[in-house]
Design an enzyme around this catalytic site. Structure first.
Site, PDB file in Angstrom:
ATOM      1  CE  LYS A 193      -3.694   3.655  -1.744  1.00 58.26           C
ATOM      2  NZ  LYS A 193      -3.070   2.404  -2.178  1.00 58.26           N
ATOM      3  CD  GLU A 232     -11.747   7.781  -8.148  1.00 56.83           C
ATOM      4  OE1 GLU A 232     -12.018   6.590  -8.408  1.00 56.83           O
ATOM      5  OE2 GLU A 232     -10.811   8.384  -8.714  1.00 56.83           O
ATOM      6  CE  LYS A 247      -4.270   2.566   1.988  1.00 54.60           C
ATOM      7  NZ  LYS A 247      -3.690   1.762   0.971  1.00 54.60           N
ATOM      8  CE1 TYR A 312      -0.981  -3.148   8.639  1.00 53.57           C
ATOM      9  CE2 TYR A 312      -1.722  -0.885   9.003  1.00 53.57           C
ATOM     10  CZ  TYR A 312      -1.270  -1.884   8.154  1.00 53.57           C
ATOM     11  OH  TYR A 312      -1.112  -1.617   6.831  1.00 53.57           O
TER      12      TYR A 312
HETATM   13  C1  PBG Z   1      -0.444   0.100  -2.194  1.00 55.22           C
HETATM   14  C2  PBG Z   1      -1.049   0.164  -0.844  1.00 55.22           C
HETATM   15  C3  PBG Z   1      -0.665   1.095   0.120  1.00 55.22           C
HETATM   16  C4  PBG Z   1      -1.364   0.779   1.281  1.00 55.22           C
HETATM   17  C5  PBG Z   1      -2.186  -0.315   0.987  1.00 55.22           C
HETATM   18  N1  PBG Z   1      -1.988  -0.689  -0.343  1.00 55.22           N
HETATM   19  C6  PBG Z   1       0.357   2.160   0.082  1.00 55.22           C
HETATM   20  C7  PBG Z   1       0.424   3.120  -1.016  1.00 55.22           C
HETATM   21  O1  PBG Z   1      -0.567   3.390  -1.717  1.00 55.22           O
HETATM   22  O2  PBG Z   1       1.512   3.639  -1.209  1.00 55.22           O
HETATM   23  C8  PBG Z   1      -1.196   1.534   2.563  1.00 55.22           C
HETATM   24  C9  PBG Z   1      -1.626   0.894   3.816  1.00 55.22           C
HETATM   25  C10 PBG Z   1      -1.073   1.500   5.056  1.00 55.22           C
HETATM   26  O3  PBG Z   1      -0.420   2.572   5.057  1.00 55.22           O
HETATM   27  O4  PBG Z   1      -1.283   0.886   6.108  1.00 55.22           O
HETATM   28  N2  PBG Z   1      -1.150  -0.218  -3.263  1.00 55.22           N
END
Ligand code: PBG
Length: 324
Positions: A193, A232, A247, A312
């Site tokens: 992430k 990771e 992500k 989404y």
């Molecule tokens: C937070 C989390 C985030 C998203 C999913 N879980 C945001 C962040 O890390 O600030 C982002 C998902 C998206 O932008 O659609 N733990």
């Protein structure tokens, strides 16, 4: 060689296609709010609404009818419940737990429910971990993430999805779940992430954007790196992750491909809020054919090797795929 020859007919293009996208590839992220029969639009995500628990149950029913295998739930927490110790995260009666229980009571095993594990919806500093003197504490956070995972599992969650990027959390969460009798609860780790600029609309949706102090660069990954993503993922698999996630999505398809090729694990990608917002904004301006861009973007994940996509667009895409 005439490479155009097989492209002449629809039937022949279909016969040649290397990848397919089906509703079974989609996971639908949903935002929860308090109340009954409440829906609120998210201004930076046209078409996305925050829903009260009863409407989350309804949405889960739609997902099931469309052939979407799972939903992922995220709370828009009352600011009054946000504290420096993020204790609402492990309140067994918090909004996420109530939503999970309601969905499971209504739909049972017909739909999978995924819960995010991280403190940001509950932390008054907007961070995924505990903050002390401006630093994000690792091991102290992991203990709380274990408690959060256990309350979610107790509510009926099928898949625990840690998105916090603390070190060692998969091992700790696996042990915590097992010791509470939740050996069959799966773990989908947000393994790679990145500290991304594409999460802005999500932070609006859950209401963590305004409170966030600083950035998340000391725990989320540097967008410049790719080998580090493999480390990771290797670590999360060694610690017991059943599935791994990359992500954001589209800007990181090279990471999806490397991870899939290296580990041959169930691999998912999150088409995040900013990616959704970009397509929607261009569509609203008449600059893009939104439906075509959406399906093309989702197919790109499959081509890169993803087994599924959090998006989404899940209900819209599933509807189009089912009608095609
Ligand atoms: C937070 C989390 C985030 C998203 C999913 N879980 C945001 C962040 O890390 O600030 C982002 C998902 C998206 O932008 O659609 N733990």
């Amino acid at each position: 060689m005439r490479l155009r020859r097989p492209r002449q007919h629809d039937w022949s293009r279909r016969l040649m296609s290397e990848n397919t996208l089906t509703p079974s590839d989609l996971i639908w992220p949903l935002f929860i709010i308090e109340g009954e029969n409440q829906r609120e639009s998210v201004s930076s995500m046209p078409g996305v609404e925050r829903l009260s628990v009863d409407l989350i149950v309804e949405a889960a029913g739609q997902a099931k009818a469309l052939g979407i295998p799972a939903i992922a739930v995220f709370p828009n927490t009352d600011p009054a419940l946000k504290t420096p110790d993020a204790k609402e995260a492990f309140n067994p009666d918090n909004m996420v737990c109530r939503a999970v229980k309601a969905v499971k009571d209504a739909h049972g095993d017909d739909i999978g429910v995924i819960c995010d594990v991280a403190l940001d919806p509950y932390n008054s500093d907007g961070h995924d971990g505990l903050v002390q003197d401006g630093k994000i504490l690792n091991d102290e956070t992991v203990e709380l993430l274990c408690q959060q995972s256990v309350v979610q599992a107790r509510a009926g969650c099928d898949i625990i999805a840690p998105s916090d990027m603390m070190d060692g959390r998969i091992d700790a969460i696996r042990k915590a779940l097992d010791s509470e009798g939740f050996q069959n609860v799966q773990i989908l780790s947000y393994a790679a992430k990145y500290a991304s600029g594409f999460y802005g609309p999500f932070r609006d949706a859950v209401g963590s954007g305004g409170v966030l102090k600083g950035d998340k660069k000391t725990y989320q990954m540097d967008p410049a790196n790719t080998d580090e993503a493999l480390r990771e993922v290797a670590q999360d698999i060694a610690e017991g992750a059943d599935m791994v996630m990359v992500k954001p999505g589209l800007p990181y398809l090279d990471i999806v491909r490397r991870i899939k090729d290296t580990f041959a694990m169930p691999t998912y990608a999150y088409q995040v809020s900013g990616e959704y917002a970009m397509i929607e904004a261009a569509t609203q301006n008449g600059w893009l054919n939104g439906d075509a861009a959406m399906l093309e973007s989702l197919m790109a994940f499959k081509r890169a090797g993803a087994d599924g996509v959090l998006t989404y667009y899940a209900p819209k895409a599933a509807r189009m795929l089912n009608d095609a």
